[in-house]
Motif scaffolding. Structure first.
Motif, PDB file in Angstrom:
ATOM      1  N   ASP A  20       0.664  -1.183   0.086  1.00 21.10           N
ATOM      2  CA  ASP A  20      -0.067   0.057   0.162  1.00 21.10           C
ATOM      3  C   ASP A  20       0.873   1.343  -0.030  1.00 21.10           C
ATOM      4  N   GLN A  26       3.014   1.080   7.226  1.00 17.04           N
ATOM      5  CA  GLN A  26       2.848  -0.531   6.969  1.00 17.04           C
ATOM      6  C   GLN A  26       4.189  -1.109   6.243  1.00 17.04           C
ATOM      7  N   ASN A  53       0.630  -0.176  -5.010  1.00 15.29           N
ATOM      8  CA  ASN A  53      -0.947   0.287  -5.333  1.00 15.29           C
ATOM      9  C   ASN A  53      -1.113   1.434  -4.738  1.00 15.29           C
ATOM     10  N   LYS A  54      -2.053   2.052  -5.047  1.00 13.13           N
ATOM     11  CA  LYS A  54      -2.737   3.103  -4.321  1.00 13.13           C
ATOM     12  C   LYS A  54      -1.860   4.325  -4.730  1.00 13.13           C
ATOM     13  N   ASP A  56      -2.390   6.636  -6.937  1.00 12.58           N
ATOM     14  CA  ASP A  56      -3.214   7.787  -6.972  1.00 12.58           C
ATOM     15  C   ASP A  56      -3.456   8.605  -5.847  1.00 12.58           C
ATOM     16  N   LEU A  57      -3.172   8.009  -4.512  1.00  8.37           N
ATOM     17  CA  LEU A  57      -3.222   8.993  -3.493  1.00  8.37           C
ATOM     18  C   LEU A  57      -2.025   9.695  -3.087  1.00  8.37           C
ATOM     19  N   SER A  89      -2.281   1.918  -9.806  1.00  4.84           N
ATOM     20  CA  SER A  89      -3.439   2.126  -9.071  1.00  4.84           C
ATOM     21  C   SER A  89      -4.731   1.336  -9.699  1.00  4.84           C
ATOM     22  N   ALA A  90      -5.177   0.400  -8.591  1.00  3.54           N
ATOM     23  CA  ALA A  90      -6.236  -0.334  -9.055  1.00  3.54           C
ATOM     24  C   ALA A  90      -7.441   0.414  -9.170  1.00  3.54           C
ATOM     25  N   ARG A  91      -7.535   1.312  -8.690  1.00  4.06           N
ATOM     26  CA  ARG A  91      -8.808   2.353  -8.879  1.00  4.06           C
ATOM     27  C   ARG A  91      -8.483   3.169 -10.230  1.00  4.06           C
TER      28      ARG A  91
HETATM   29  N1  LIG Z   1      -7.536   5.169  -3.969  1.00  2.46           N
HETATM   30  C1  LIG Z   1      -7.451   3.953  -4.294  1.00  2.46           C
HETATM   31  N2  LIG Z   1      -8.025   3.000  -3.262  1.00  2.46           N
HETATM   32  C2  LIG Z   1      -7.806   1.552  -3.434  1.00  2.46           C
HETATM   33  C3  LIG Z   1      -7.002   1.214  -4.639  1.00  2.46           C
HETATM   34  N3  LIG Z   1      -7.059  -0.164  -4.362  1.00  2.46           N
HETATM   35  C4  LIG Z   1      -7.877  -0.439  -3.446  1.00  2.46           C
HETATM   36  N4  LIG Z   1      -8.448   0.792  -2.799  1.00  2.46           N
HETATM   37  C5  LIG Z   1      -9.379   0.881  -1.971  1.00  2.46           C
HETATM   38  O1  LIG Z   1      -8.750   0.594  -0.769  1.00  2.46           O
HETATM   39  C6  LIG Z   1      -9.880   0.044  -0.028  1.00  2.46           C
HETATM   40  C7  LIG Z   1      -9.420  -1.344   0.688  1.00  2.46           C
HETATM   41  O2  LIG Z   1      -9.051  -2.069  -0.336  1.00  2.46           O
HETATM   42  P1  LIG Z   1      -8.738  -3.759  -0.110  1.00  2.46           P
HETATM   43  O3  LIG Z   1      -8.589  -4.330  -1.562  1.00  2.46           O
HETATM   44  O4  LIG Z   1     -10.037  -4.218   0.729  1.00  2.46           O
HETATM   45  O5  LIG Z   1      -7.598  -3.731   0.673  1.00  2.46           O
HETATM   46  P2  LIG Z   1      -7.274  -4.304   2.199  1.00  2.46           P
HETATM   47  O6  LIG Z   1      -5.950  -4.565   2.173  1.00  2.46           O
HETATM   48  O7  LIG Z   1      -8.150  -5.267   2.652  1.00  2.46           O
HETATM   49  O8  LIG Z   1      -7.556  -2.783   3.100  1.00  2.46           O
HETATM   50  P3  LIG Z   1      -6.377  -1.633   3.305  1.00  2.46           P
HETATM   51  O9  LIG Z   1      -5.333  -2.131   4.177  1.00  2.46           O
HETATM   52  O10 LIG Z   1      -7.060  -0.542   3.808  1.00  2.46           O
HETATM   53  O11 LIG Z   1      -5.907  -1.287   1.874  1.00  2.46           O
HETATM   54  C8  LIG Z   1     -11.197  -0.361  -0.618  1.00  2.46           C
HETATM   55  O12 LIG Z   1     -11.994   0.774  -0.413  1.00  2.46           O
HETATM   56  C9  LIG Z   1     -10.631  -0.256  -2.042  1.00  2.46           C
HETATM   57  O13 LIG Z   1     -11.465   0.383  -2.959  1.00  2.46           O
HETATM   58  C10 LIG Z   1      -6.090   2.023  -5.451  1.00  2.46           C
HETATM   59  O14 LIG Z   1      -5.277   1.858  -6.122  1.00  2.46           O
HETATM   60  N5  LIG Z   1      -6.466   3.413  -5.093  1.00  2.46           N
END
Ligand SMILES: Nc1nc2c(ncn2[C@@H]2O[C@H](COP(=O)(O)OP(=O)(O)OP(=O)(O)O)[C@@H](O)[C@H]2O)c(=O)[nH]1
Length: 110
Positions: A20, A26, A53-54, A56-57, A89-91
């Protein structure tokens, strides 16, 4: 879930490890888990894709700083596995073309 990961090592040909990139707190735990996976004998032949990942944030640390902090170049140089790294970015879908290409190259998936 980390403690039960070894039960999935058998016949594992590839490993996708997602970090992340929006949460550097983390990072050290993720790095320790990654090193454990890379040193696991049943995974010595696995193809490895590390995903930041993420992206975009916004974050107080850049992905390049995170890679430097965990000494990713040294990890890649010392690992037995073939390791590819992608910033995604999966989003928004950024970088997913590279992931699909990796899957295709690694497993010949259509
Ligand atoms: N902005 C953004 N949000 C993402 C991305 N990938 C996943 N998310 C969001 O992050 C949240 C948690 O995603 P999960 O795939 O459940 O990940 P997790 O490991 O269970 O939880 P986290 O530790 O919060 O990431 C969800 O609301 C997803 O939509 C990304 O690339 N960008």
């Amino acid at each position: 879930m980390g403690p039960i990961w070894p039960s999935y090592y058998g016949n594992c040909r590839s490993l996708l490890f997602m970090i992340d990139a929006s949460n550097p707190t983390q990072l050290s735990a993720a790095c320790a888990q990654l090193l454990g996976l890379l040193s696991a004998e049943p995974l010595a032949e696995a193809q490895v894709l590390i995903l930041f990942n993420k992206t975009d944030l916004s974050c107080y640390m850049t992905v390049e700083e995170m890679k430097s902090l965990i000494r990713l170049p040294d990890i890649i140089a010392c690992a037995k596995q073939n390791i590819t790294v992608a910033d995604i970015s999966a989003r928004t879908g950024t970088g997913l073309t590279q992931v699909l290409r990796w899957l295709q190259d690694t497993h010949g998936a259509g």
